[in-house]
Design an enzyme around this catalytic site. Structure first.
Site, short mmCIF file in Angstrom:
data_model
loop_
_atom_site.label_atom_id
_atom_site.label_comp_id
_atom_site.label_asym_id
_atom_site.label_seq_id
_atom_site.Cartn_x
_atom_site.Cartn_y
_atom_site.Cartn_z
N ASP A 213 0.86 -1.17 0.00
CA ASP A 213 0.00 0.00 0.00
C ASP A 213 0.90 1.23 0.00
O ASP A 213 1.42 1.63 1.05
CB ASP A 213 -0.91 0.00 1.22
CG ASP A 213 -1.93 1.14 1.21
OD1 ASP A 213 -1.78 2.05 0.36
OD2 ASP A 213 -2.85 1.12 2.03
N ASN B 56 2.79 4.78 -11.38
CA ASN B 56 1.62 4.66 -12.25
C ASN B 56 0.30 4.51 -11.49
O ASN B 56 -0.75 4.86 -12.02
CB ASN B 56 1.81 3.46 -13.18
CG ASN B 56 0.53 3.04 -13.85
OD1 ASN B 56 0.03 3.70 -14.75
ND2 ASN B 56 -0.03 1.92 -13.37
N TYR C 167 -10.00 14.79 -8.85
CA TYR C 167 -9.04 14.14 -9.74
C TYR C 167 -8.08 15.16 -10.34
O TYR C 167 -6.87 14.95 -10.37
CB TYR C 167 -9.78 13.39 -10.84
CG TYR C 167 -8.90 12.55 -11.72
CD1 TYR C 167 -8.40 11.33 -11.27
CD2 TYR C 167 -8.56 12.97 -13.00
CE1 TYR C 167 -7.57 10.56 -12.08
CE2 TYR C 167 -7.74 12.21 -13.82
CZ TYR C 167 -7.25 11.01 -13.35
OH TYR C 167 -6.43 10.24 -14.16
N LYS D 97 -3.93 15.31 -9.98
CA LYS D 97 -3.03 15.20 -11.13
C LYS D 97 -2.29 16.50 -11.42
O LYS D 97 -1.14 16.47 -11.87
CB LYS D 97 -3.82 14.74 -12.36
CG LYS D 97 -4.32 13.30 -12.25
CD LYS D 97 -3.19 12.30 -12.06
CE LYS D 97 -3.66 10.87 -12.08
NZ LYS D 97 -2.56 9.88 -11.93
#
Length: 231
Positions: free
Chosen positions: A63, A90, A155, A159
């Site tokens: 994790d 990723n 989101y 990012k």
């Protein structure tokens, strides 16, 4: 001249499916040893069975939102392969909703996985790479780390954070021989945020994103590329 990567070792997060799985395959084909990381142990077992490369692939359930687990990951990887030259961050999650519908659990899941975990991995990579003469880090962001759209507030925040983190570390790492770059893909043919890959026939293939990662990793020492955008 393209950088030769055969014999090096890479850690790849989010490796059990989608883009991560494609990155693992691509790196193995380049002769790189891979430490494949995910929370899904069953997915990692399937990955090992599929790749069939023996001891060149080490699957580790971890994790990466937990700093101590990340530090342990690097210890396990180093014990197996010695020097870690490459880290590909990723792993990511997504959910899209009006901002008033986000509760703290949803927000923490997105920010902790997409940004905080990347920070943990980069910090551990810098500690290891400074000690071992340099290396390369590639973070996977998204077009929504450069653009915005409605219902993607959390989101986008995560990012955009990855993009900023990457640019700061790109500058911080250069004096130590550490190259840090980001791949920012658009919609990709993977099961993500509740949308199955079958509904994304016109989107990027995971293999295309993986090839972008390999392209960055193979750039010569004279290249200062820090961003690769795939639409």
């Amino acid at each position: 001249m393209a950088r030769q990567l055969a014999g090096q070792t890479a850690i790849v997060t989010g490796a059990s499916r989608g883009i991560g799985r494609a990155i693992v395959r691509n790196l193995l084909e380049l002769g790189i040893n891979v430490v494949a990381v995910a929370r899904n142990e069953y997915g990692l077992e399937r990955l090992q069975e599929e790749m069939r490369v023996g001891k060149r692939l080490l699957a580790v359930a971890c994790d990466i939102r937990d700093q101590l687990e990340v530090e342990r990951l690097f210890e396990v990887a180093s014990d197996r392969f010695g020097r870690i030259e490459i880290v590909v961050n990723n792993a990511g999650v997504g959910s899209f909703a009006p901002i008033e519908e986000y509760d703290e659990v949803m927000l923490d899941e997105i920010l902790d996985t997409n940004l905080k975990a990347v920070f943990h991995m980069c910090r551990a990579a810098f500690v290891h790479m400074k000690r071992n003469g340099g290396g390369q880090v590639v973070n996977i962001a998204a077009l929504l780390g450069m653009e915005t759209e409605p219902f993607a507030s959390a989101y986008c925040a995560s990012k955009w954070g990855v993009m900023g983190l990457t640019e700061a570390l790109h500058q911080e790492g250069r004096p130590h021989g550490i190259r840090v770059a980001v791949v920012a893909p658009g919609t990709t043919q993977t099961d993500f945020a509740g949308i199955p890959s079958q509904q994304k026939s016109q989107a990027l293939r995971p293999e295309t994103v993986a090839e972008g990662v390999s392209y960055l990793l193979q750039q010569g020492d004279d290249a200062k590329m820090s961003q690769l955008v795939l639409r």
